[in-house]
Scaffold this motif. Sequence first.
Motif, PDB file in Angstrom:
ATOM      1  N   MET A 151      11.120   6.702  -3.057  1.00 35.72           N
ATOM      2  CA  MET A 151       9.926   5.926  -3.133  1.00 35.72           C
ATOM      3  C   MET A 151       9.980   4.455  -3.592  1.00 35.72           C
ATOM      4  O   MET A 151       9.350   3.542  -2.954  1.00 35.72           O
ATOM      5  CB  MET A 151       8.711   6.863  -3.834  1.00 35.72           C
ATOM      6  CG  MET A 151       7.219   6.095  -3.928  1.00 35.72           C
ATOM      7  SD  MET A 151       6.058   7.028  -4.901  1.00 35.72           S
ATOM      8  CE  MET A 151       5.992   8.501  -4.092  1.00 35.72           C
ATOM      9  N   ARG A 162       9.301   5.571   4.071  1.00 35.33           N
ATOM     10  CA  ARG A 162       9.948   6.694   3.873  1.00 35.33           C
ATOM     11  C   ARG A 162      10.240   7.842   5.003  1.00 35.33           C
ATOM     12  O   ARG A 162      11.020   8.330   5.040  1.00 35.33           O
ATOM     13  CB  ARG A 162       9.303   7.381   2.588  1.00 35.33           C
ATOM     14  CG  ARG A 162       9.331   6.477   1.237  1.00 35.33           C
ATOM     15  CD  ARG A 162       8.578   7.213   0.038  1.00 35.33           C
ATOM     16  NE  ARG A 162       9.503   8.429  -0.249  1.00 35.33           N
ATOM     17  CZ  ARG A 162       9.251   9.544  -0.930  1.00 35.33           C
ATOM     18  NH1 ARG A 162       7.923   9.505  -1.268  1.00 35.33           N
ATOM     19  NH2 ARG A 162      10.129  10.423  -1.038  1.00 35.33           N
ATOM     20  N   ASP A 163       8.969   7.875   5.741  1.00 38.65           N
ATOM     21  CA  ASP A 163       9.000   8.798   6.882  1.00 38.65           C
ATOM     22  C   ASP A 163      10.124   8.517   7.862  1.00 38.65           C
ATOM     23  O   ASP A 163      10.744   9.225   8.461  1.00 38.65           O
ATOM     24  CB  ASP A 163       7.748   8.954   7.620  1.00 38.65           C
ATOM     25  CG  ASP A 163       6.757   9.773   6.662  1.00 38.65           C
ATOM     26  OD1 ASP A 163       7.126  10.482   5.707  1.00 38.65           O
ATOM     27  OD2 ASP A 163       5.653   9.551   6.930  1.00 38.65           O
ATOM     28  N   ARG A 164      10.177   7.199   7.972  1.00 36.40           N
ATOM     29  CA  ARG A 164      11.306   6.615   8.880  1.00 36.40           C
ATOM     30  C   ARG A 164      12.723   6.629   8.623  1.00 36.40           C
ATOM     31  O   ARG A 164      13.585   6.515   9.330  1.00 36.40           O
ATOM     32  CB  ARG A 164      10.837   5.266   9.367  1.00 36.40           C
ATOM     33  CG  ARG A 164       9.597   5.154  10.254  1.00 36.40           C
ATOM     34  CD  ARG A 164       9.196   3.884  11.179  1.00 36.40           C
ATOM     35  NE  ARG A 164      10.107   3.458  11.840  1.00 36.40           N
ATOM     36  CZ  ARG A 164      10.004   2.234  12.283  1.00 36.40           C
ATOM     37  NH1 ARG A 164       9.055   1.663  12.238  1.00 36.40           N
ATOM     38  NH2 ARG A 164      11.066   1.842  13.217  1.00 36.40           N
ATOM     39  N   VAL A 210       4.240   2.538   2.188  1.00 33.14           N
ATOM     40  CA  VAL A 210       5.592   2.968   1.670  1.00 33.14           C
ATOM     41  C   VAL A 210       5.647   4.380   2.222  1.00 33.14           C
ATOM     42  O   VAL A 210       7.129   4.578   2.621  1.00 33.14           O
ATOM     43  CB  VAL A 210       5.249   3.039   0.098  1.00 33.14           C
ATOM     44  CG1 VAL A 210       6.265   3.867  -0.452  1.00 33.14           C
ATOM     45  CG2 VAL A 210       5.135   1.973  -0.519  1.00 33.14           C
ATOM     46  N   LYS A 211       4.803   5.109   2.625  1.00 36.23           N
ATOM     47  CA  LYS A 211       5.111   6.494   3.242  1.00 36.23           C
ATOM     48  C   LYS A 211       5.560   6.346   4.504  1.00 36.23           C
ATOM     49  O   LYS A 211       6.525   6.962   4.992  1.00 36.23           O
ATOM     50  CB  LYS A 211       3.463   7.240   3.350  1.00 36.23           C
ATOM     51  CG  LYS A 211       3.719   8.476   3.848  1.00 36.23           C
ATOM     52  CD  LYS A 211       2.561   9.308   3.921  1.00 36.23           C
ATOM     53  CE  LYS A 211       2.609  10.742   4.610  1.00 36.23           C
ATOM     54  NZ  LYS A 211       3.331  10.806   5.896  1.00 36.23           N
ATOM     55  N   GLN A 212       5.105   5.249   5.442  1.00 39.31           N
ATOM     56  CA  GLN A 212       5.732   5.170   6.553  1.00 39.31           C
ATOM     57  C   GLN A 212       7.126   4.738   6.611  1.00 39.31           C
ATOM     58  O   GLN A 212       7.782   5.255   7.448  1.00 39.31           O
ATOM     59  CB  GLN A 212       4.818   3.778   7.177  1.00 39.31           C
ATOM     60  CG  GLN A 212       3.369   4.400   7.805  1.00 39.31           C
ATOM     61  CD  GLN A 212       2.810   2.952   8.518  1.00 39.31           C
ATOM     62  OE1 GLN A 212       3.281   2.163   9.027  1.00 39.31           O
ATOM     63  NE2 GLN A 212       1.642   3.082   8.376  1.00 39.31           N
ATOM     64  N   SER A 261       0.878  -1.277   0.078  1.00 34.63           N
ATOM     65  CA  SER A 261      -0.017   0.031   0.069  1.00 34.63           C
ATOM     66  C   SER A 261       0.892   1.240  -0.045  1.00 34.63           C
ATOM     67  O   SER A 261       2.178   1.260   0.499  1.00 34.63           O
ATOM     68  CB  SER A 261      -0.964  -0.013   1.370  1.00 34.63           C
ATOM     69  OG  SER A 261      -0.341   0.243   2.620  1.00 34.63           O
ATOM     70  N   ALA A 262       0.358   2.442  -0.674  1.00 35.64           N
ATOM     71  CA  ALA A 262       0.881   3.610  -0.507  1.00 35.64           C
ATOM     72  C   ALA A 262       1.086   4.142   0.883  1.00 35.64           C
ATOM     73  O   ALA A 262       2.172   4.597   1.217  1.00 35.64           O
ATOM     74  CB  ALA A 262       0.060   4.559  -1.320  1.00 35.64           C
ATOM     75  N   GLN A 263       0.336   3.897   2.066  1.00 31.46           N
ATOM     76  CA  GLN A 263       0.385   4.183   3.182  1.00 31.46           C
ATOM     77  C   GLN A 263       1.680   3.641   3.815  1.00 31.46           C
ATOM     78  O   GLN A 263       2.330   4.237   4.654  1.00 31.46           O
ATOM     79  CB  GLN A 263      -0.904   3.885   3.890  1.00 31.46           C
ATOM     80  CG  GLN A 263      -0.765   4.234   5.570  1.00 31.46           C
ATOM     81  CD  GLN A 263      -1.836   4.113   6.104  1.00 31.46           C
ATOM     82  OE1 GLN A 263      -2.699   3.401   5.587  1.00 31.46           O
ATOM     83  NE2 GLN A 263      -2.119   4.448   7.463  1.00 31.46           N
ATOM     84  N   LYS A 285       9.475   0.918  -1.679  1.00 33.94           N
ATOM     85  CA  LYS A 285       8.698   0.008  -2.365  1.00 33.94           C
ATOM     86  C   LYS A 285       9.309  -1.564  -2.542  1.00 33.94           C
ATOM     87  O   LYS A 285       8.730  -2.435  -2.181  1.00 33.94           O
ATOM     88  CB  LYS A 285       7.850   0.358  -3.397  1.00 33.94           C
ATOM     89  CG  LYS A 285       6.772  -0.515  -3.727  1.00 33.94           C
ATOM     90  CD  LYS A 285       6.050   0.059  -4.923  1.00 33.94           C
ATOM     91  CE  LYS A 285       4.822  -0.623  -5.349  1.00 33.94           C
ATOM     92  NZ  LYS A 285       4.008  -0.147  -6.583  1.00 33.94           N
ATOM     93  N   GLU A 333       7.501  11.481  15.921  1.00 33.94           N
ATOM     94  CA  GLU A 333       6.468  12.177  15.120  1.00 33.94           C
ATOM     95  C   GLU A 333       6.279  13.602  16.025  1.00 33.94           C
ATOM     96  O   GLU A 333       6.132  13.336  17.173  1.00 33.94           O
ATOM     97  CB  GLU A 333       5.251  11.353  14.809  1.00 33.94           C
ATOM     98  CG  GLU A 333       5.644  10.265  13.900  1.00 33.94           C
ATOM     99  CD  GLU A 333       4.552   9.575  13.428  1.00 33.94           C
ATOM    100  OE1 GLU A 333       3.366   9.990  13.702  1.00 33.94           O
ATOM    101  OE2 GLU A 333       4.752   8.155  12.863  1.00 33.94           O
TER     102      GLU A 333
END
Length: 280
Positions: free
Chosen positions: A19, A12-14, A8-10, A4-6, A23, A55
């Motif tokens: 991207m 990347r944030d960490r 992947v975002k988690q 999921s994109a979510q 993935k 965060e």
Amino acid sequence: MEISAQLVKQLRDRTGAGMMDAKKALVETSGDIEKAIDVLRTKGLAKAAKKGDRETFAGAVVVKVEGNKGIVVEVNSETDFVARNEKFQGFVKTVADKAFAANADITAVMTEDMNTELANQIATIGEKLDVRRMTSVEVSDGAVISYVHNRLADNIGLIGVLVAIEAPGADAAKMAEVGEQVAMHIAASSPTFLNVEDVDAATLEREKAVAREKAIAAGKPADIAEKMVAGNVKKYYDEVVLNEQAFFIDPSKKIKDFVATIAPGAKITKFTRFVVGEKI
């Protein structure tokens, strides 16, 4: 598997990874984000992932010290604006007073009366509030020193630190001076452990595995790889173990050596560091 994109975002944030790299790492690890972090670190595509990744969230931390005991409490709000509200800060101080008396037992603090007061504060302020956590620090023969960073009011800020220093017979003024500097160092450097012996085996093995894989990926022979692992472990200790960290005011001294200037045998016995919103 579909990633999921979510997720992947988690990742990347960490890690700060790109991207596609994020993935690919998640596909490789079947969506296991912790394993994906290690894959990215092995390939040099991620920042060092630490347990203390944070965060941003609103609220305040309050500290209180009396005698050889101190407590720190975090109370969250929805916005930074509320954290600067005098009514909110008054409530935070009330919680701190009760936490001190109850030795930071959150169940004993949040009685029916206090939960009613919390509900009243929510109704008055207009935001959801949460008494999230609290802890206490004590020392038998020494001092507990506090420090708040990004101060909002007396003893209230966005980062709260307590450090307990044991130093029988030491000069109180010297202990207070050194203790405040150590507390400031803790606020800035974010140590995870007090001593090398406190690093848990699983965390240490994870660091070794990442270092070993990086060395092997770079084509290093097994014996050289193990030397590199040992070097990385020492570097890890220097980064996350308080007593092994270089003192930020005088990097020629480790924290344990700086504390020893108080008196022979002086040592830190415990510390805690609260940051508003960390790990939420």
